[in-house]
Design an enzyme around this catalytic site. Structure first.
Site: not given
Ligand SMILES: NC(=O)c1ccc[n+]([C@@H]2O[C@H](COP(=O)([O-])OP(=O)(O)OC[C@H]3O[C@@H](n4cnc5c(N)ncnc54)[C@H](O)[C@@H]3O)[C@@H](O)[C@H]2O)c1
Length: 264
Positions: A152, A175
């Protein structure tokens, strides 16, 4: 002829994606399905994973298998590795994308308890280590592989807290620590694993639009040179680039996809 099309190909490559059912994971799976990769859809939410498996088979005719995976559990990751080894599947790529957090995640900095801090580090940072180590062992034997860690911009920069004013949202302190650590862990893995023909990069998205409060979205847009929040497809494109041979001479790097947020 078609040198670059073939370098972009992920045809029949087996790619594991953790947290496959979330906002970004689903889109990455769809992108992989379009490129005819074999998708190993790994998520702690097995019902969602099975539903997504069906959708990808129906819509894309994709080769996809759903696995229940808790990235923080050694047993769970070992089961995934054993299952793939039984099926004699070579693992071409791993996308560490899961986003575990505990129930107090999102507490403002001064109120975070030590137990909660430890729990989030354990679930997320240690989970990324756990999966990377066990899958890298297989890739080291294969003498080939590709790991992409989803990090991120908040692992690179301090947050601009003014965008959260008037909302209950914040950018959690854990985070920053977790994603910053994964960015440097990526560099470590890249130099350690290069001798085994394994590339390791990370991809740092900016904020992705997900029906957040209008006031927040407006401030986010104003702060971003491209004038909008990210979309899941903006990120999926970067993942395809890192997994494919278009990025064949790239390892240990952080691909930032943030509409220019970090260019100020
Ligand atoms: N959405 C954003 O704005 C954003 C921005 C920057 C970085 N990110 C990063 O992108 C990645 C995905 O984010 P997202 O927004 O899609 O998240 P999200 O919450 O929509 O999805 C996360 C997924 O991870 C799964 N999960 C949770 N705990 C778990 C575990 N212990 N083992 C296996 N699976 C598990 C959940 O069931 C879910 O399907 C993350 O690493 C997040 O930090 C997201």
């Amino acid at each position: 002829m078609n040198k670059y099309i073939s370098r972009f190909s992920l045809d029949n490559k087996t790619i594991i994606i953790t947290g496959a059912c979330g906002l970004l994971g689903r889109e990455i799976c769809k992108a992989l399905a379009e490129l005819h990769a074999r998708i190993v859809l790994a998520d702690i939410d097995i019902m969602a994973a099975e539903k997504l498996q069906e959708e990808l088979r129906d819509v894309y005719g994709a080769s996809v298998t759903a696995f229940p995976l808790d990235i923080s559990s050694e047993d769970s990751v070992n089961k995934l590795v054993d299952e793939l080894s039984k099926q004699e599947v070579s693992i071409d790529g791993l996308v560490n994308n899961a986003y575990p957090r505990n129930i107090t995640y999102g507490t403002i900095f001064e109120n975070i308890t030590m137990d909660s801090w430890r729990e989030n580090i354990d679930m997320h940072l240690n989970g990324y280590f756990n999966v990377s180590q066990k899958i890298a062992r297989v890739m080291m034997q294969q003498r080939q592989g590709n790991i992409v860690n989803i990090t991120s911009i908040y692992g690179m920069l301090g947050p601009d807290f003014s965008i959260y004013e008037g909302t209950t949202m914040t950018m959690p302190a854990e985070y920053a620590a977790i994603k910053g650590a994964i960015i440097n862990f990526t560099r470590y893995l890249a130099t350690y694993l290069a001798a085994y023909n394994i590339r390791v990069n990370c991809l740092s998205p900016g904020g992705i639009f997900n029906e957040q409060l209008v006031s927040f979205v407006e401030k986010y847009k104003q702060r971003t040179p491209m004038g909008r929040m990210g979309k899941p497809e903006d990120i999926a494109g970067g993942v395809l680039f890192l997994l494919s041979n278009l990025s064949s001479y790239m390892t240990g790097q952080n691909l930032v996809i943030d509409g220019g947020w970090s260019a100020w």
